[in-house]
Write an enzyme that holds these catalytic residues in place. Sequence first.
Site, PDB file in Angstrom:
ATOM      1  N   ARG A 196     -76.092 -18.712  -1.332  1.00  0.00           N
ATOM      2  CA  ARG A 196     -76.575 -17.390  -0.911  1.00  0.00           C
ATOM      3  C   ARG A 196     -76.556 -17.297   0.613  1.00  0.00           C
ATOM      4  O   ARG A 196     -76.843 -18.274   1.298  1.00  0.00           O
ATOM      5  CB  ARG A 196     -77.977 -17.150  -1.454  1.00  0.00           C
ATOM      6  CG  ARG A 196     -78.026 -16.893  -2.944  1.00  0.00           C
ATOM      7  CD  ARG A 196     -79.444 -16.941  -3.483  1.00  0.00           C
ATOM      8  NE  ARG A 196     -79.822 -18.273  -3.904  1.00  0.00           N
ATOM      9  CZ  ARG A 196     -81.074 -18.633  -4.236  1.00  0.00           C
ATOM     10  NH1 ARG A 196     -82.049 -17.758  -4.144  1.00  0.00           N
ATOM     11  NH2 ARG A 196     -81.327 -19.871  -4.611  1.00  0.00           N
TER      12      ARG A 196
ATOM     13  N   ARG B 221     -92.212 -21.311 -15.149  1.00  0.00           N
ATOM     14  CA  ARG B 221     -91.901 -20.753 -13.843  1.00  0.00           C
ATOM     15  C   ARG B 221     -91.134 -19.452 -14.058  1.00  0.00           C
ATOM     16  O   ARG B 221     -90.128 -19.420 -14.755  1.00  0.00           O
ATOM     17  CB  ARG B 221     -91.026 -21.717 -13.039  1.00  0.00           C
ATOM     18  CG  ARG B 221     -90.634 -21.152 -11.668  1.00  0.00           C
ATOM     19  CD  ARG B 221     -89.478 -21.913 -11.078  1.00  0.00           C
ATOM     20  NE  ARG B 221     -89.083 -21.372  -9.775  1.00  0.00           N
ATOM     21  CZ  ARG B 221     -87.883 -21.522  -9.233  1.00  0.00           C
ATOM     22  NH1 ARG B 221     -86.956 -22.216  -9.877  1.00  0.00           N
ATOM     23  NH2 ARG B 221     -87.611 -21.006  -8.055  1.00  0.00           N
TER      24      ARG B 221
ATOM     25  N   GLU C 146     -93.886 -28.309  -8.048  1.00  0.00           N
ATOM     26  CA  GLU C 146     -94.089 -27.002  -8.672  1.00  0.00           C
ATOM     27  C   GLU C 146     -94.543 -27.138 -10.121  1.00  0.00           C
ATOM     28  O   GLU C 146     -95.357 -26.331 -10.602  1.00  0.00           O
ATOM     29  CB  GLU C 146     -92.793 -26.199  -8.602  1.00  0.00           C
ATOM     30  CG  GLU C 146     -92.372 -25.843  -7.188  1.00  0.00           C
ATOM     31  CD  GLU C 146     -90.891 -25.527  -7.060  1.00  0.00           C
ATOM     32  OE1 GLU C 146     -90.581 -24.396  -6.642  1.00  0.00           O
ATOM     33  OE2 GLU C 146     -90.064 -26.403  -7.379  1.00  0.00           O
TER      34      GLU C 146
ATOM     35  N   HIS D  93     -90.444 -18.954  -3.710  1.00  0.00           N
ATOM     36  CA  HIS D  93     -90.849 -20.364  -3.637  1.00  0.00           C
ATOM     37  C   HIS D  93     -92.364 -20.510  -3.530  1.00  0.00           C
ATOM     38  O   HIS D  93     -92.874 -21.494  -3.013  1.00  0.00           O
ATOM     39  CB  HIS D  93     -90.168 -21.080  -2.446  1.00  0.00           C
ATOM     40  CG  HIS D  93     -88.687 -21.160  -2.552  1.00  0.00           C
ATOM     41  ND1 HIS D  93     -87.835 -20.804  -1.518  1.00  0.00           N
ATOM     42  CD2 HIS D  93     -87.882 -21.520  -3.578  1.00  0.00           C
ATOM     43  CE1 HIS D  93     -86.582 -20.952  -1.889  1.00  0.00           C
ATOM     44  NE2 HIS D  93     -86.584 -21.386  -3.145  1.00  0.00           N
TER      45      HIS D  93
ATOM     46  N   ASN E 241     -89.013 -24.977 -16.866  1.00  0.00           N
ATOM     47  CA  ASN E 241     -88.339 -24.311 -15.748  1.00  0.00           C
ATOM     48  C   ASN E 241     -86.880 -24.152 -16.155  1.00  0.00           C
ATOM     49  O   ASN E 241     -86.101 -25.106 -16.070  1.00  0.00           O
ATOM     50  CB  ASN E 241     -88.473 -25.135 -14.469  1.00  0.00           C
ATOM     51  CG  ASN E 241     -87.869 -24.452 -13.256  1.00  0.00           C
ATOM     52  OD1 ASN E 241     -87.224 -23.408 -13.373  1.00  0.00           O
ATOM     53  ND2 ASN E 241     -88.050 -25.037 -12.090  1.00  0.00           N
TER      54      ASN E 241
END
Length: 404
Positions: free
Chosen positions: A240, A92, A378, A180, A8
């Site tokens: 963000r 990912r 994940e 996500h 990742n």
Amino acid sequence: MDTILVVNAGSSSVKFQVFSIEGEGRLRRQIKGQMEGIGSRPRLRASGTTGDPLADRAYPIEAVPDVPGAMGVAGEWLREEMRIHPVAVGHRVVHGGPEYDRPVLIEHGVVSRLERFATLAPLHQPHNLAPIRSILSRFPELPQVACFDTAFHRTHSAVADHYAIPHQLHSEGVRRYGFHGLSYEYISKALPQIAPEIAGLRVIVAHLGSGASMCAMKGGQSVESTMGFTALDGLPMGTRPGQLDPGVVLYLMSEKGLSAAKIQDFLYRDCGLKGLSGLSNDMRELEASDSFNAKLAIDHFVYRIGLNAGMLVAALQGLDAFVFTAGIGENSAGIRARVVEQFGWLGVTLDAAENARHSRLISRPGSLIPVYVVPTDEELMIARHTLSLLMNGPSRDAKHKRVS
């Protein structure tokens, strides 16, 4: 021992995990590590299955100037010292665009297609693809699998998928994707074991971290997401802004004279909790601060979660359970308590003691809707997908499947 390497990659760090393949296709985590401080203060940290340290080494900047350099250092450590020679690597990749609705085996054509979505996920996509290209050049025969954060949401209906813009733009890929997805997919797969009584019902999952979003799931599938075309939409995040009137962007162009590149950098790096607080994008620092703006940032974060939850309840036409996950969701009892307060109108009541203990179930027995805390994984989800493609083979027809 056969192993799978999961990667990742971000702008300043490359996180990696190694899973051994056990009998009957089971996976067991062996190593967890990262190369951090890329281009500034490079450092390799890694631990074993019980958290025991395996490496903690600093490197000169010139040794690790970029992501490929980090992959080289970490890869050499894994091969030469840990004797790890993976049979495949899972990655990912944040944006799969309209073409990819499932993990795919990587080849050069796939990389070229994924590069087109770099402007839709500028903080992630270029860095996700860098280690893929590095491994392709150095170990071309090593199977690599791309696992997409957008894929889980491709079950959305056409109504949820569209913006109210001309159809030509939608056909070009301007649509609501959601992100996500690897986290939400893991929660979806975990709920039948953790809480089978609600696994197939109407569930909202809140992935609250530096990146934050929520997903409405029904029958274990994504029905709606707070994120859309890019990872800027929905909830306020670390840096963000979340949902933003497009007129703000027009104002920045016409009144402030900012270029598209400057606006992109501003929206991805200078807004959210960092911009509103003027202090930090780290929720832990904000919770510890007495600053008025820090408190405002937290209030705004919680308020927007409540508003967006109402939207998702409407999409589901009701609610049977709520799940917290990711860094803030799993670790901040204070934020969880504040968020649950927003759900009083749904008959949700918090068990303060269980919440403080970070228990799996944090709502009271009499709560009309149960509230859970479920750690996400994940990396394990990526390893599972990678192993599945290795065992079952890639579906060539699925590689370019379009979902309208």
